[in-house]
Design a protein around this motif. Structure first.
Motif, PDB file in Angstrom:
ATOM      1  N   MET A   1     -12.943 -75.225 -50.906  1.00 56.09           N
ATOM      2  CA  MET A   1     -12.671 -74.350 -52.038  1.00 56.09           C
ATOM      3  C   MET A   1     -12.397 -72.922 -51.585  1.00 56.09           C
ATOM      4  O   MET A   1     -11.507 -72.245 -52.096  1.00 56.09           O
ATOM      5  CB  MET A   1     -13.852 -74.368 -53.017  1.00 56.09           C
ATOM      6  CG  MET A   1     -13.991 -75.647 -53.815  1.00 56.09           C
ATOM      7  SD  MET A   1     -15.467 -75.663 -54.861  1.00 56.09           S
ATOM      8  CE  MET A   1     -15.065 -74.361 -56.026  1.00 56.09           C
ATOM      9  N   THR A   4      -8.879 -72.885 -49.827  1.00 60.16           N
ATOM     10  CA  THR A   4      -7.713 -73.191 -50.655  1.00 60.16           C
ATOM     11  C   THR A   4      -7.585 -72.187 -51.801  1.00 60.16           C
ATOM     12  O   THR A   4      -6.727 -72.348 -52.671  1.00 60.16           O
ATOM     13  CB  THR A   4      -7.793 -74.615 -51.234  1.00 60.16           C
ATOM     14  OG1 THR A   4      -9.032 -74.778 -51.929  1.00 60.16           O
ATOM     15  CG2 THR A   4      -7.698 -75.649 -50.120  1.00 60.16           C
ATOM     16  N   SER A   5      -8.427 -71.175 -51.790  1.00 58.04           N
ATOM     17  CA  SER A   5      -8.313 -70.105 -52.791  1.00 58.04           C
ATOM     18  C   SER A   5      -8.032 -68.765 -52.091  1.00 58.04           C
ATOM     19  O   SER A   5      -8.485 -67.715 -52.532  1.00 58.04           O
ATOM     20  CB  SER A   5      -9.582 -70.007 -53.639  1.00 58.04           C
ATOM     21  OG  SER A   5     -10.729 -69.795 -52.840  1.00 58.04           O
ATOM     22  N   GLN A   6      -7.284 -68.849 -50.999  1.00 54.39           N
ATOM     23  CA  GLN A   6      -6.951 -67.651 -50.229  1.00 54.39           C
ATOM     24  C   GLN A   6      -5.931 -66.759 -50.928  1.00 54.39           C
ATOM     25  O   GLN A   6      -5.607 -65.670 -50.450  1.00 54.39           O
ATOM     26  CB  GLN A   6      -6.423 -68.053 -48.849  1.00 54.39           C
ATOM     27  CG  GLN A   6      -7.439 -68.747 -47.966  1.00 54.39           C
ATOM     28  CD  GLN A   6      -8.534 -67.822 -47.478  1.00 54.39           C
ATOM     29  OE1 GLN A   6      -8.286 -66.862 -46.764  1.00 54.39           O
ATOM     30  NE2 GLN A   6      -9.766 -68.094 -47.882  1.00 54.39           N
ATOM     31  N   GLN A  20      -9.076 -66.318 -61.233  1.00 57.97           N
ATOM     32  CA  GLN A  20      -9.393 -67.729 -60.981  1.00 57.97           C
ATOM     33  C   GLN A  20      -9.839 -67.952 -59.536  1.00 57.97           C
ATOM     34  O   GLN A  20     -10.863 -68.596 -59.280  1.00 57.97           O
ATOM     35  CB  GLN A  20      -8.179 -68.595 -61.299  1.00 57.97           C
ATOM     36  CG  GLN A  20      -7.741 -68.544 -62.756  1.00 57.97           C
ATOM     37  CD  GLN A  20      -6.453 -69.301 -62.998  1.00 57.97           C
ATOM     38  OE1 GLN A  20      -6.326 -70.473 -62.637  1.00 57.97           O
ATOM     39  NE2 GLN A  20      -5.463 -68.640 -63.602  1.00 57.97           N
ATOM     40  N   VAL A  21      -9.056 -67.436 -58.591  1.00 57.21           N
ATOM     41  CA  VAL A  21      -9.419 -67.647 -57.184  1.00 57.21           C
ATOM     42  C   VAL A  21     -10.653 -66.831 -56.813  1.00 57.21           C
ATOM     43  O   VAL A  21     -11.438 -67.241 -55.954  1.00 57.21           O
ATOM     44  CB  VAL A  21      -8.240 -67.310 -56.250  1.00 57.21           C
ATOM     45  CG1 VAL A  21      -7.128 -68.327 -56.418  1.00 57.21           C
ATOM     46  CG2 VAL A  21      -7.707 -65.896 -56.465  1.00 57.21           C
ATOM     47  N   PHE A  24     -13.490 -69.018 -57.724  1.00 54.51           N
ATOM     48  CA  PHE A  24     -13.672 -70.062 -56.710  1.00 54.51           C
ATOM     49  C   PHE A  24     -14.436 -69.498 -55.509  1.00 54.51           C
ATOM     50  O   PHE A  24     -15.340 -70.132 -54.974  1.00 54.51           O
ATOM     51  CB  PHE A  24     -12.312 -70.602 -56.259  1.00 54.51           C
ATOM     52  CG  PHE A  24     -11.841 -71.788 -57.051  1.00 54.51           C
ATOM     53  CD1 PHE A  24     -11.596 -72.997 -56.425  1.00 54.51           C
ATOM     54  CD2 PHE A  24     -11.641 -71.700 -58.411  1.00 54.51           C
ATOM     55  CE1 PHE A  24     -11.153 -74.102 -57.138  1.00 54.51           C
ATOM     56  CE2 PHE A  24     -11.204 -72.786 -59.138  1.00 54.51           C
ATOM     57  CZ  PHE A  24     -10.953 -74.000 -58.506  1.00 54.51           C
ATOM     58  N   GLN A  25     -14.043 -68.302 -55.078  1.00 58.57           N
ATOM     59  CA  GLN A  25     -14.714 -67.664 -53.949  1.00 58.57           C
ATOM     60  C   GLN A  25     -16.183 -67.396 -54.267  1.00 58.57           C
ATOM     61  O   GLN A  25     -17.062 -67.614 -53.438  1.00 58.57           O
ATOM     62  CB  GLN A  25     -14.002 -66.354 -53.609  1.00 58.57           C
ATOM     63  CG  GLN A  25     -12.595 -66.514 -53.045  1.00 58.57           C
ATOM     64  CD  GLN A  25     -12.585 -66.885 -51.581  1.00 58.57           C
ATOM     65  OE1 GLN A  25     -13.324 -66.318 -50.792  1.00 58.57           O
ATOM     66  NE2 GLN A  25     -11.756 -67.849 -51.210  1.00 58.57           N
ATOM     67  N   ASP A 291       0.071 -71.059 -51.443  1.00 61.23           N
ATOM     68  CA  ASP A 291      -1.308 -70.908 -51.908  1.00 61.23           C
ATOM     69  C   ASP A 291      -1.405 -70.235 -53.274  1.00 61.23           C
ATOM     70  O   ASP A 291      -2.484 -70.075 -53.825  1.00 61.23           O
ATOM     71  CB  ASP A 291      -2.155 -70.150 -50.886  1.00 61.23           C
ATOM     72  CG  ASP A 291      -1.631 -68.769 -50.592  1.00 61.23           C
ATOM     73  OD1 ASP A 291      -0.623 -68.363 -51.203  1.00 61.23           O
ATOM     74  OD2 ASP A 291      -2.233 -68.075 -49.744  1.00 61.23           O
ATOM     75  N   VAL A 297      -4.728 -74.541 -55.419  1.00 59.65           N
ATOM     76  CA  VAL A 297      -6.058 -73.997 -55.712  1.00 59.65           C
ATOM     77  C   VAL A 297      -6.998 -75.057 -56.269  1.00 59.65           C
ATOM     78  O   VAL A 297      -8.155 -75.166 -55.830  1.00 59.65           O
ATOM     79  CB  VAL A 297      -5.949 -72.817 -56.704  1.00 59.65           C
ATOM     80  CG1 VAL A 297      -7.343 -72.348 -57.126  1.00 59.65           C
ATOM     81  CG2 VAL A 297      -5.147 -71.680 -56.091  1.00 59.65           C
ATOM     82  N   TYR A 298      -6.525 -75.874 -57.209  1.00 58.02           N
ATOM     83  CA  TYR A 298      -7.415 -76.772 -57.939  1.00 58.02           C
ATOM     84  C   TYR A 298      -7.486 -78.193 -57.384  1.00 58.02           C
ATOM     85  O   TYR A 298      -8.533 -78.846 -57.479  1.00 58.02           O
ATOM     86  CB  TYR A 298      -6.990 -76.830 -59.417  1.00 58.02           C
ATOM     87  CG  TYR A 298      -7.396 -75.604 -60.193  1.00 58.02           C
ATOM     88  CD1 TYR A 298      -8.663 -75.504 -60.765  1.00 58.02           C
ATOM     89  CD2 TYR A 298      -6.518 -74.534 -60.337  1.00 58.02           C
ATOM     90  CE1 TYR A 298      -9.043 -74.369 -61.473  1.00 58.02           C
ATOM     91  CE2 TYR A 298      -6.890 -73.396 -61.040  1.00 58.02           C
ATOM     92  CZ  TYR A 298      -8.155 -73.321 -61.609  1.00 58.02           C
ATOM     93  OH  TYR A 298      -8.531 -72.200 -62.296  1.00 58.02           O
TER      94      TYR A 298
END
Length: 326
Positions: A1, A4-6, A20-21, A24-25, A291, A297-298
């Motif tokens: 996670m 993939t949320s870079q 959103q990212v 996730f972070q 990305d 991301v999801y």
């Protein structure tokens, strides 16, 4: 996670994807720190099961061998190909460039984990000696020193952008940025804290989690490094989550078949960590996305995880596979 949320580094607060990212972070940030806690929980009392010579031999086979092997393989990959995050381009390869890159973690930036865990292994015999002497209280003192120094002195100074020369303070392992996680994992695992104290740790962890999520939801503190490993939010969120899972697992009955599946999946963790940047790049290429895509991301966390698990399990069955993916 986390990896993939870079897109968090390629967007700004005005972009809908940014929040959103960032969430996730915020949710996934304890991942590696909990791994350090698990390592401390499993290894600090190694003297009850093996000699120090055996301890270092097993750690070398599990960490040093794959570090060297995969540094060579990723370096070869870096010469012609790219992936993100992790691999660093090396357009002018040479033996000296490899050695310099290896020494400075500039082959695959995600390999910082190996260098940290090796440092923690070196200090483990000293920590284990305190356990043998039944002096766990000193380990708690070390965690307190770590928390005060890193969470309440260095981190606020960093947030306030106050620069001080702390080199002489940072050198001792007692204030090493991940030692607190390593020891705390052992203390929590071995019931050093009473139930009330564990409730307090969980409560503080929940508060830190709420602060983290609230700041993201409200768009507050976008300029603050709230995921800093030395910050109180990340430390207490990680410790609280670790303690909560420990508490829950005491009351959960795991069947033999479920335990076997979990053990098998757990055995692939290091391999997944080593190779997952390749599959992130591969899936981006196959789907013609970046990305910034919501698929990246999801869905990628699940797609990449499953692909890596399959590859690691297959390689482990090959001759010598256990050295490639310990």
């Amino acid at each position: 996670m986390l990896h993939t949320s870079q897109a968090i580094f390629h967007t700004n607060a005005a972009d809908p994807l940014f929040k959103q990212v960032r969430m996730f972070q915020a949710l996934a940030i304890p991942a590696v720190f909990i791994f350090f806690m698990i390592s401390g929980a499993m290894l600090i009392d190694y003297r009850s099961r093996m000699t120090t010579r055996e301890f270092f031999k097993k750690r070398a086979l599990r960490v040093v061998v794959p570090l060297i092997l995969w540094s060579v393989l990723w370096y070869g990959y870096d010469i012609r190909f790219t992936a993100y995050p992790g691999p660093i381009p090396h357009p002018d390869p040479s033996v000296s460039d490899f050695l310099l890159s290896f020494a400075s973690t500039n082959i695959n930036t995600l390999f910082w984990f190996f260098y940290v865990i090796l440092t923690l292994y070196l200090v483990t015999p000293l920590l284990s000696a305190l356990v043998s002497l039944k002096e766990r209280g000193y380990l708690f003192v070390l965690v307190c020193i770590y928390v005060v120094t890193n969470c309440f002195i260095f981190y606020p100074l960093e947030i306030l952008k106050i620069s001080i020369n702390n080199n002489m303070v940072n050198f001792p392992l007692v204030t090493f940025s991940y030692l607190g996680y390593f020891i705390a994992g052992y203390l929590i695992h071995t019931d050093y804290f009473s139930r009330k104290q564990e409730n307090l740790i969980i409560g503080i962890g929940v508060i830190m989690f709420v602060i983290q999520v609230s700041f993201v939801s409200l768009g507050i503190g976008t300029n603050l490094d709230m995921n800093n490993s030395t910050g109180p939010i990340v430390f207490f969120y990680s410790a609280g989550l670790f303690t909560l899972v420990k508490r829950l697992m005491i009351s959960v009955k795991v069947t033999a078949s479920a335990a076997k599946i979990l053990k098998t999946l757990a055995s692939t963790s290091l391999g997944i960590y080593i190779i997952h940047p390749f599959f992130i790049k591969l899936f981006d290429k196959l789907l013609s996305i970046t990305d910034l895509s919501l698929i990246h991301v999801y869905l990628f966390p699940f797609m990449v995880y499953l692909a890596c698990v399959l590859v690691v399990l297959i390689v482990k069955k090959l001759p010598g596979g256990k050295y490639i993916f310990p």
